[in-house]
Design a protein around this motif. Structure first.
Motif, PDB file in Angstrom:
ATOM      1  N   GLY A  42       0.790  -1.222   0.000  1.00  0.00           N
ATOM      2  CA  GLY A  42       0.000   0.000   0.000  1.00  0.00           C
ATOM      3  C   GLY A  42       0.819   1.266   0.000  1.00  0.00           C
ATOM      4  N   ARG A 294     -14.354  -5.084   2.701  1.00  0.00           N
ATOM      5  CA  ARG A 294     -13.067  -4.828   2.038  1.00  0.00           C
ATOM      6  C   ARG A 294     -11.956  -5.720   2.593  1.00  0.00           C
ATOM      7  NH1 ARG A 294     -17.279  -1.755   0.382  1.00  0.00           N
ATOM      8  NH2 ARG A 294     -16.640  -0.331  -1.308  1.00  0.00           N
ATOM      9  N   GLY A 298      -8.175  -7.610   0.848  1.00  0.00           N
ATOM     10  CA  GLY A 298      -6.828  -7.772   1.362  1.00  0.00           C
ATOM     11  C   GLY A 298      -6.458  -9.236   1.465  1.00  0.00           C
ATOM     12  N   ARG A 301      -5.550 -10.660  -1.928  1.00  0.00           N
ATOM     13  CA  ARG A 301      -4.216 -10.297  -2.400  1.00  0.00           C
ATOM     14  C   ARG A 301      -3.156 -11.312  -1.986  1.00  0.00           C
ATOM     15  NH1 ARG A 301      -3.160  -3.971  -0.906  1.00  0.00           N
ATOM     16  NH2 ARG A 301      -4.621  -2.977  -2.375  1.00  0.00           N
ATOM     17  N   THR A 302      -3.363 -11.977  -0.852  1.00  0.00           N
ATOM     18  CA  THR A 302      -2.365 -12.927  -0.352  1.00  0.00           C
ATOM     19  C   THR A 302      -2.461 -14.297  -1.025  1.00  0.00           C
ATOM     20  OG1 THR A 302      -3.709 -13.835   1.466  1.00  0.00           O
ATOM     21  CG2 THR A 302      -2.498 -11.779   1.893  1.00  0.00           C
ATOM     22  N   GLN A 347      -9.112   1.810   1.581  1.00  0.00           N
ATOM     23  CA  GLN A 347      -7.768   1.509   1.101  1.00  0.00           C
ATOM     24  C   GLN A 347      -6.856   1.080   2.247  1.00  0.00           C
ATOM     25  OE1 GLN A 347      -6.567   1.811  -2.334  1.00  0.00           O
ATOM     26  NE2 GLN A 347      -4.981   0.555  -1.371  1.00  0.00           N
ATOM     27  N   SER A 349      -7.621  -0.264   5.069  1.00  0.00           N
ATOM     28  CA  SER A 349      -7.976  -1.575   5.622  1.00  0.00           C
ATOM     29  C   SER A 349      -7.508  -2.705   4.723  1.00  0.00           C
ATOM     30  CB  SER A 349      -9.487  -1.669   5.855  1.00  0.00           C
ATOM     31  OG  SER A 349     -10.197  -1.695   4.633  1.00  0.00           O
ATOM     32  N   VAL A 350      -7.642  -2.548   3.419  1.00  0.00           N
ATOM     33  CA  VAL A 350      -7.189  -3.585   2.481  1.00  0.00           C
ATOM     34  C   VAL A 350      -5.691  -3.816   2.641  1.00  0.00           C
ATOM     35  CG1 VAL A 350      -6.902  -4.181   0.048  1.00  0.00           C
ATOM     36  CG2 VAL A 350      -9.045  -3.160   0.827  1.00  0.00           C
ATOM     37  N   ASP A 351      -4.932  -2.725   2.694  1.00  0.00           N
ATOM     38  CA  ASP A 351      -3.473  -2.840   2.821  1.00  0.00           C
ATOM     39  C   ASP A 351      -3.071  -3.464   4.163  1.00  0.00           C
ATOM     40  OD1 ASP A 351      -3.355  -1.607   0.362  1.00  0.00           O
ATOM     41  OD2 ASP A 351      -2.897   0.378   1.165  1.00  0.00           O
ATOM     42  N   VAL A 353      -4.853  -5.469   6.103  1.00  0.00           N
ATOM     43  CA  VAL A 353      -5.197  -6.896   6.143  1.00  0.00           C
ATOM     44  C   VAL A 353      -4.125  -7.712   5.439  1.00  0.00           C
ATOM     45  CG1 VAL A 353      -6.799  -8.649   5.271  1.00  0.00           C
ATOM     46  CG2 VAL A 353      -7.690  -6.578   6.367  1.00  0.00           C
ATOM     47  N   GLU A 354      -3.712  -7.264   4.273  1.00  0.00           N
ATOM     48  CA  GLU A 354      -2.676  -7.975   3.527  1.00  0.00           C
ATOM     49  C   GLU A 354      -1.396  -8.119   4.361  1.00  0.00           C
ATOM     50  OE1 GLU A 354      -0.130  -7.688  -0.670  1.00  0.00           O
ATOM     51  OE2 GLU A 354      -1.401  -6.010  -0.043  1.00  0.00           O
ATOM     52  N   GLU A 355      -0.946  -7.011   4.952  1.00  0.00           N
ATOM     53  CA  GLU A 355       0.294  -7.063   5.724  1.00  0.00           C
ATOM     54  C   GLU A 355       0.137  -7.895   6.989  1.00  0.00           C
ATOM     55  OE1 GLU A 355       3.746  -4.098   7.533  1.00  0.00           O
ATOM     56  OE2 GLU A 355       2.164  -3.281   6.255  1.00  0.00           O
TER      57      GLU A 355
END
Length: 395
Positions: A42, A294, A298, A301-302, A347, A349-351, A353-355
């Motif tokens: 992100g 959302r 994230g 993405r993983t 945005q 929250s998505v980033d 969650v991924e991390e």
């Protein structure tokens, strides 16, 4: 009947086996968070701790249960604020990405749009024991003597590979300790708390957390995430095909026409994940429902596809004072964020969650239990894959 010396011998053997598992874990190569590997999804900066506790007032408590060679589980508690959540409720909403799971209290959360207890995470067959223990803990409070209804909230994932889940080892004492030791600041990650026995993408999973701080021009709000990662799929890290490159991914047997020899690796990508999103942005339960949805972006993405056998739940809540709800208020007068101001929060929250998922994987340690061993993902190999795909992780 076993004589006392024999019972003592069995207890000592079980204790030594548990100790050996911990020693083996401690001798493993040092683990690292995603940003230590140069992985920073992100555009927004993280908060001070890069954890859910960067949202002011949010506290996390964890109890890890390792007993003999069979018990590998625990409890993770998330407290939205320092007060009594029943008396001062926070708006909340739950999104179900795939409903193969047991999420106690979910129907009332979505019906009323609020939390009235802390959030507990644990293993599948212990959700009801954890719920009962938290109910007892809350009802014993001095200002709860007249309460006759309580909607406790408990999520779960199934750690039955590494953990003797049928023994239902989570106790009321473990739940109370998780609730009473909850604190702000850094959050323990990896093979701890409710992530002690979890598996993700065929590697050791666990607890992961992350946060994002929006610029003042976008409201200055903080979004924090905590995940209990126990799911499968085809792992990718910021787009790099790590799962394929490390030869461990869902449906590998069918695709590669080879026999699965890893025991716990799940060829269908099944499992579960609980995602908790906290924010100090003043959001209504309607916009929290939008925010929770959302979280699946994230997760996607993983490399997760939210498989048939995966319980994928996202719970979002707001800690903002302006949207708090007194339990007996006849009217609500709140100031909340407008729809047009939600995009940056989405945005963030998505980033985060991924991390959080990456942190859960990268911080987890190789764990043995219940006759199984699940390896931690090898970070040196992850670095190689990232370099090969131009992501240039830090040395």
């Amino acid at each position: 009947m076993l004589h006392a010396p024999h019972r003592l011998s069995l207890r000592l053997t079980a204790a030594l086996l548990g100790l050996c598992a911990l020693v083996a874990s401690a001798q493993e190569a040092p683990r690292a968070r995603a940003r230590d590997l140069g992985v920073a999804p992100g555009i927004f900066a993280p908060g001070k701790y890069n954890a859910i506790t960067d949202v002011a007032g949010v506290r996390v408590g964890q109890v890890t249960l390792v007993e003999g060679d069979t018990v590998r589980t625990g409890v993770t508690a998330i407290l939205p604020h320092a007060g009594n959540v029943y008396r001062s409720r926070v708006p909340a909403a739950l999104h179900v990405g795939n409903g193969f799971g047991k999420f106690v209290g979910s129907t009332q959360v979505n019906e009323l749009g609020e939390l009235e207890t802390p959030i507990l995470l644990t293993c599948t067959l212990c959700v009801w024991k954890a719920a009962d223990a938290m109910a007892e803990w809350m009802l014993a409070k001095p200002d709860m003597q007249q309460v006759r209804s309580l909607n406790v909230v408990v999520g779960e994932t199934n750690d039955g590979g590494l953990n003797d889940i049928r023994s239902r080892p989570v106790t009321a004492d473990a739940v109370r300790r998780a609730l009473e030791t909850a604190q702000s600041g850094p959050v323990q990650e990896g093979s701890v708390g409710a992530g002690t026995g979890t598996v993700a993408f065929g590697w050791k999973g666990g607890i992961g957390s992350s946060s994002r701080k929006l610029p003042e021009s976008l409201g200055g709000w903080t979004v924090g995430v905590l995940v209990q990662a126990n799911f499968g799929g085809v792992l990718q890290v910021e787009g790099a095909p790590v799962g394929r490159e490390l030869d461990r991914y869902a449906f590998q047997n069918a695709v590669a026409a080879q026999e699965n020899t890893r025991g716990l690796a799940d060829d269908r990508g099944d499992g579960s994940v609980i995602i908790v999103i906290a924010t100090d942005a003043p959001l209504s339960d309607r916009n929290l429902r939008r925010l929770a949805s959302r979280g699946m972006m994230g997760l996607g993405r993983t490399g997760s596809s939210a498989s048939n056998g995966s319980g994928d739940y996202v719970l979002a809540f707001s800690t903002a004072e302006s949207v708090r709800r007194a339990f007996d208020a006849p009217q609500l007068q709140t100031t909340e964020l407008a729809n047009e101001a939600m995009s940056a929060v989405f945005q963030a929250s998505v980033d985060a969650v991924e991390e959080s998922v990456y942190n859960a994987l990268f911080m987890a340690t190789t764990t043995s239990g219940n006759g199984q061993t699940v390896e931690a993902i090898p970070l040196d190999r992850v670095r190689e894959v990232l370099r090969a795909h131009g992501l240039a992780p830090k040395q």
